[in-house]
Write a protein that holds these residues in place. Structure first.
Motif, mmCIF file in Angstrom:
data_model
loop_
_atom_site.group_PDB
_atom_site.id
_atom_site.type_symbol
_atom_site.label_atom_id
_atom_site.label_comp_id
_atom_site.label_asym_id
_atom_site.label_seq_id
_atom_site.Cartn_x
_atom_site.Cartn_y
_atom_site.Cartn_z
ATOM 1 N N LYS A 1 -8.834 4.126 -5.116
ATOM 2 C CA LYS A 1 -7.857 5.217 -5.144
ATOM 3 C C LYS A 1 -8.580 6.554 -5.122
ATOM 4 O O LYS A 1 -9.560 6.751 -5.816
ATOM 5 N N ASN A 2 -8.050 7.493 -4.319
ATOM 6 C CA ASN A 2 -8.635 8.831 -4.248
ATOM 7 C C ASN A 2 -7.570 9.830 -3.817
ATOM 8 O O ASN A 2 -7.013 9.727 -2.728
ATOM 9 N N ASP B 1 0.442 -7.320 -2.521
ATOM 10 C CA ASP B 1 1.656 -7.885 -3.086
ATOM 11 C C ASP B 1 2.085 -7.064 -4.306
ATOM 12 O O ASP B 1 1.407 -6.102 -4.696
ATOM 13 N N GLY B 2 3.218 -7.425 -4.891
ATOM 14 C CA GLY B 2 3.748 -6.647 -6.001
ATOM 15 C C GLY B 2 2.810 -6.561 -7.184
ATOM 16 O O GLY B 2 2.724 -5.520 -7.854
ATOM 17 N N LYS C 1 0.836 -1.200 0.000
ATOM 18 C CA LYS C 1 0.000 0.000 0.000
ATOM 19 C C LYS C 1 0.872 1.252 0.000
ATOM 20 O O LYS C 1 0.646 2.198 -0.772
ATOM 21 N N GLU C 2 1.863 1.266 0.870
ATOM 22 C CA GLU C 2 2.784 2.394 0.945
ATOM 23 C C GLU C 2 3.523 2.586 -0.391
ATOM 24 O O GLU C 2 3.730 3.703 -0.849
ATOM 25 N N THR C 3 3.885 1.470 -1.027
ATOM 26 C CA THR C 3 4.597 1.518 -2.302
ATOM 27 C C THR C 3 3.736 2.110 -3.398
ATOM 28 O O THR C 3 4.163 2.987 -4.159
ATOM 29 N N THR D 1 -7.149 2.918 -0.587
ATOM 30 C CA THR D 1 -7.892 2.215 0.452
ATOM 31 C C THR D 1 -8.063 0.765 0.035
ATOM 32 O O THR D 1 -8.437 0.483 -1.108
ATOM 33 N N LEU D 2 -7.766 -0.142 0.940
ATOM 34 C CA LEU D 2 -7.973 -1.568 0.692
ATOM 35 C C LEU D 2 -9.323 -1.965 1.277
ATOM 36 O O LEU D 2 -9.564 -1.801 2.470
ATOM 37 N N VAL D 3 -10.181 -2.472 0.417
ATOM 38 C CA VAL D 3 -11.554 -2.788 0.819
ATOM 39 C C VAL D 3 -11.705 -4.300 0.947
ATOM 40 O O VAL D 3 -11.754 -5.010 -0.067
#
Length: 255
Positions: free
Chosen positions: A153-154, A63-64, A39-41, A159-161
């Protein structure tokens, strides 16, 4: 050209530090960020738009491959992985370079030089095609694994749902509205993609513009002309179109 801006992404502190040290020996490299999860990446790539990313494939949160799906900007990638020799064939089929852990300094700098050459050609379309080839190749060598999270994405934030929190997904032009316990999230998916990545035993299409999570269905009532009205546990009512009558049997057999 100016310095090659670079992001390092790996969940292992020793691996991150190793790459940082190796890159610091090159005067033409500028490290913009060092990331510890997917997420940070993804957020760093979207916001910082680097020339180059050293991307670990196995990371927490995303993951990647999920990182690749989440970004809207395509830098050059050197993929870092501990996958076995069978899975690595997916990387070999693509023109994107990779590092198989553990690697030595010579192999690292060879990958770096390949990445520099790719960046200097500035062939963005080629870079996009390389990543698409990689994703396709990897999917053909891996068993089906349905997504446990969708990506929203915003404004540079991701955000991971979790899919279990999703009530239903509604088509909205080029995007979808993901209705969740936490509110509405926007996702950059087509319904065709969603039908491939979501578990069909849990998510069914009930209308040309609606997919529902059957675990949140409370009641179904017959309606006009073969349609049904579905009431979700959050009180929302949705129409199951007669054109998706097969979904009715699926829901009955799986709730």
């Amino acid at each position: 050209m100016n310095k090659i801006t670079t992001i390092v992404a790996d969940d292992e502190p020793a691996a991150r530090e190793s790459v940082r040290i190796l890159l610091s020996q090159k005067a033409d490299i500028e490290i913009l960020a060092i990331c510890k999860d997917g997420k940070e990446t993804a957020e760093a790539i979207i916001n910082l738009r680097p020339h180059l990313v050293f991307l670990d494939i196995q990371m927490p949160c995303m993951d990647g491959f999920e990182v690749l799906e989440a970004i809207d900007y395509m830098p050059a990638f050197v993929f870092v992985t501990a996958f076995d020799q069978y899975a690595i064939k997916a990387f070999e089929k693509s023109a994107v370079d990779y590092l198989l852990k553990p690697y030595d300094d010579e192999r690292f700098y060879k990958s770096l030089e390949k990445a520099k050459q790719a960046i200097q050609t500035q062939n963005v379309q080629t870079q996009l095609q390389r990543v698409e080839n990689l994703l396709t190749s990897f999917q053909t060598t891996s068993p089906i694994a349905y997504k446990k999270k969708l990506i929203s994405k915003n404004n540079g934030q991701i955000t991971l749902v979790p899919v279990e929190t999703i009530f239903n997904i509604e088509s909205e032009g080029n995007f979808v509205k993901i209705h969740t316990q936490q509110g509405i999230k926007l996702g950059n998916y087509t319904f065709k993609q969603l039908e491939q990545i979501l578990d069909p035993s849990q998510f069914v299409r009930i209308h040309k513009s609606n997919i529902v999570n059957i675990h949140w269905i409370e009641m179904m009532e017959s309606h006009f002309h073969g349609d049904y009205i579905i009431t979700l546990k959050n009180g929302v009512k949705l129409k199951l179109s007669r054109n998706y009558k097969e979904s009715l049997d699926h829901i009955i057999n799986n709730v």
